[in-house]
Write a protein that holds these residues in place. Structure first.
Motif, mmCIF file in Angstrom:
data_model
loop_
_atom_site.group_PDB
_atom_site.id
_atom_site.type_symbol
_atom_site.label_atom_id
_atom_site.label_comp_id
_atom_site.label_asym_id
_atom_site.label_seq_id
_atom_site.Cartn_x
_atom_site.Cartn_y
_atom_site.Cartn_z
ATOM 1 N N LEU A 442 -13.269 37.848 31.980
ATOM 2 C CA LEU A 442 -13.431 39.189 31.416
ATOM 3 C C LEU A 442 -12.115 39.967 31.538
ATOM 4 N N GLY A 443 -11.458 39.828 32.683
ATOM 5 C CA GLY A 443 -10.157 40.481 32.880
ATOM 6 C C GLY A 443 -9.171 40.053 31.804
ATOM 7 N N ALA A 444 -9.154 38.764 31.487
ATOM 8 C CA ALA A 444 -8.232 38.250 30.456
ATOM 9 C C ALA A 444 -8.559 38.857 29.093
ATOM 10 N N ALA A 445 -9.852 38.932 28.778
ATOM 11 C CA ALA A 445 -10.262 39.481 27.476
ATOM 12 C C ALA A 445 -9.898 40.966 27.393
ATOM 13 N N LEU A 446 -10.075 41.690 28.505
ATOM 14 C CA LEU A 446 -9.752 43.122 28.508
ATOM 15 C C LEU A 446 -8.248 43.336 28.315
ATOM 16 N N LEU A 447 -7.451 42.494 28.972
ATOM 17 C CA LEU A 447 -5.993 42.609 28.805
ATOM 18 C C LEU A 447 -5.596 42.337 27.355
ATOM 19 N N ALA A 448 -6.193 41.301 26.779
ATOM 20 C CA ALA A 448 -5.887 40.977 25.371
ATOM 21 C C ALA A 448 -6.300 42.139 24.464
ATOM 22 N N ALA A 449 -7.418 42.781 24.798
ATOM 23 C CA ALA A 449 -7.905 43.900 23.973
ATOM 24 C C ALA A 449 -6.985 45.109 24.082
ATOM 25 N N ILE A 450 -6.356 45.277 25.257
ATOM 26 C CA ILE A 450 -5.391 46.385 25.402
ATOM 27 C C ILE A 450 -4.196 46.104 24.497
ATOM 28 N N GLN A 451 -3.692 44.889 24.558
ATOM 29 C CA GLN A 451 -2.528 44.536 23.740
ATOM 30 C C GLN A 451 -2.875 44.590 22.246
#
Ligand SMILES: Nc1ncnc2c1ncn2[C@@H]1O[C@H](COP(=O)(O)OP(=O)(O)O)[C@@H](O)[C@H]1O
Ligand SMILES: O=P(O)(O)OC[C@H](O)CO
Length: 501
Positions: A442-451
């Protein structure tokens, strides 16, 4: 959570979670609900006592296979994935040829203790290392693993000095392979686990490179956690690699621990408790690590970390090593059927002891065996040992004035509710399990969503992962103190044995 579809036409994200025992790719929709999980385990190699290796090609092949499966799931549901995130087992060290991309040696895994003597020899420099990196001189970290490879593989040091070899943690290796050698990069959190990275300046540190004898030309470029890590054209459609973090830092994000004082503990192969300490870099002096929590839009946040090397791995040992259980999940029923007064203490120091003891020579022990001891007692005492180790971490945190009132937990082991309840009882602290237990991904997906521009920043995700279950502490405090005292005696005896190893 507001979704910005104007700048982000994607309808899903794939998080690649490259863990110690398996590779996973998880498809999330734009509301961060899990749509599909693809997972492939791979072999662990233990060539000598204290050595742990992975085959880099097995890491690569499993990552390709699970990513392809997640993409196919997206296509079959009509979802469009444009951005992916990568989170990974940290510290694990790979060295490969710049020209061919082939690794010169197996991946030396974070658990590997072969560089114990190199660390001992560098002890006079520990103060300097700690003040720059927030870490300790311990085989856990990448620096001594790199120098071991360069010094033990014929010709490797010369090749490295001529700029022919590259180093990376698993994220970097995957980015290199996914971009077909176009990008050699890592993120600040992975860099902060190498022991070569100055966490005050957030740069590779020349004094550390010289101490560990690592050529600067081997090192990747260091980026924010939400950043442009290149485009992979390895699959049917181009994918932007937009988020990267070490798995434990990603779990901190996936648990919404973005305020100073928030604490999470992830129970996978090991257990890693991280407390967010905000934007100030204060090096912990209580046998814990100081590390980068994340850097987003140029703003750095720090964390204090307690690292336990064996948690779920002890359950794997019950299953595969001494074969007392058939499935990891069996441990739950077995532990709950055993009575409290079994008198057994397991110290699972299979690859040394991490925080707060830091003794790489320690090995596991079982104390209190009697004629009445059964396999079920050993199973229960093994689960208990993970609770005691967590208590050691929280005690070390509280001597540094960090006193969590709630512990957010995640990772494969917290599917075991008996364990979560016993953890709350042992810590005398509320333990909270979230809806999405795949917090790392989930952390990875959230980071990708920020970018990708869907999320404005971390404040937007504080409540992205609500509570599924709260475990309130129960039981008698006198008994709790007695058991903790027994545990401490067992650890002391184990440490004494280590002095003669
Ligand atoms: N029900 C369970 N009870 C106890 N331990 C479990 C249970 N299910 C899985 N585990 C343990 O959790 C670990 C897997 O968790 P995971 O988060 O996938 O680890 P990693 O990311 O380190 O590969 C394994 O070591 C396994 O033994
Ligand atoms: O693979 P995990 O989840 O046990 O995590 C490993 C850690 O990143 C090691 O520091």
């Amino acid at each position: 959570m507001s979704i910005n579809t104007a700048t982000n036409p994607a309808t899903g994200y794939i998080a690649i979670d490259q863990g110690t025992t398996s590779s996973r790719a998880i498809l999330f929709d734009v509301h961060f609900a899990i749509i599909h999980i693809a997972q492939q385990p791979f072999d662990q190699h233990y060539p000598k006592n204290g050595w742990v290796e992975h085959d880099p090609e097995a890491i690569w092949q499993t990552v390709q296979a699970v990513t392809q499966e997640a993409l196919s799931a997206a296509h079959s549901k009509g979802m469009q994935v444009k951005h992916i995130g990568i989170v990974n087992q940290r510290e694990t060290t790979l060295v490969w040829h710049r020209e061919t991309g082939k690794c010169v040696y197996p991946a030396i895994v974070w658990q590997d203790r072969r560089t114990r003597d190199i660390c001992k020899g560098l002890k006079p420099h520990e103060q300097m290392v700690q003040s720059k990196t927030g870490l300790r001189l311990d085989p856990y970290f990448s620096a001594t693993k790199i120098s071991w490879i360069l010094d033990n593989l014929p010709g490797a040091r010369e090749q490295a000095e001529q700029g022919e070899l590259l180093f990376g943690t698993v994220d970097s290796f995957l980015i290199w392979r996914l971009t077909e050698g176009r990008v050699h990069a890592t993120d600040v959190t992975n860099a902060s686990r190498t022991c070569l990275f100055n966490i005050n300046t957030t740069n590779w540190d020349p004094a550390l490179l010289s101490l560990f004898n690592v050529p600067a030309s081997m090192l990747p470029t260091v980026k924010d956690c939400a950043d442009d890590f290149g485009i992979t054209t390895h699959f049917d459609a181009p994918l932007h690699i937009s988020g990267v973090a070490g798995d434990q830092q990603a779990a901190l994000i996936g648990q919404g621990c973005v305020q100073p004082g928030n604490v999470k503990a992830t129970y996978g192969t090991g257990c890693f408790a991280l407390v967010n300490t905000g934007t100030q870099c204060d090096i912990n002096q209580h046998n814990l690590l100081t590390t980068l929590a994340y850097r987003i839009k140029g703003q750095t946040h720090y964390a204090v970390e307690g690292s336990i090397f064996i948690a779920g791995a002890a359950v794997q040992w019950l299953r595969d090593g001494i074969q007392l259980i058939t499935h990891a999940a069996d441990s739950e029923q077995i532990a709950s059927d055993v009575d409290d007064e079994h008198g057994l203490v397991v110290v699972p120091a299979f690859t040394g002891l991490g925080a707060p003891y830091w003794e790489p020579s320690a090995r596991g022990a079982i104390f209190g065996i009697s004629r009445a001891t059964t396999a079920a007692h050993i199973v229960r005492a093994t689960l208990e040992s993970v609770c005691y180790q967590t208590n050691d971490l929280l005690e070390a945190m509280s001597s540094g004035d960090i006193r969590p009132s709630v512990l957010k937990v995640d990772g494969g082991m917290v599917a075991n509710s008996w364990f979560c309840q016993h953890l709350a009882n042992t810590l005398s602290t509320q333990v909270v399990r979230p809806v999405v237990m795949e917090t790392t991904a989930l952390g990875a997906a959230l980071l990708a969503a920020i970018q990708a521009g869907q999320l404005s920043g971390l404040d937007a995700i504080q409540n992205a992962n609500p509570t599924e279950c709260t475990f309130n502490p129960e039981g008698n405090d006198e008994q709790r103190q007695q058991r903790l005292a027994q545990w401490k005696q067992a650890v002391s005896a184990t440490l004494l044995m280590a002095q003669h190893a």
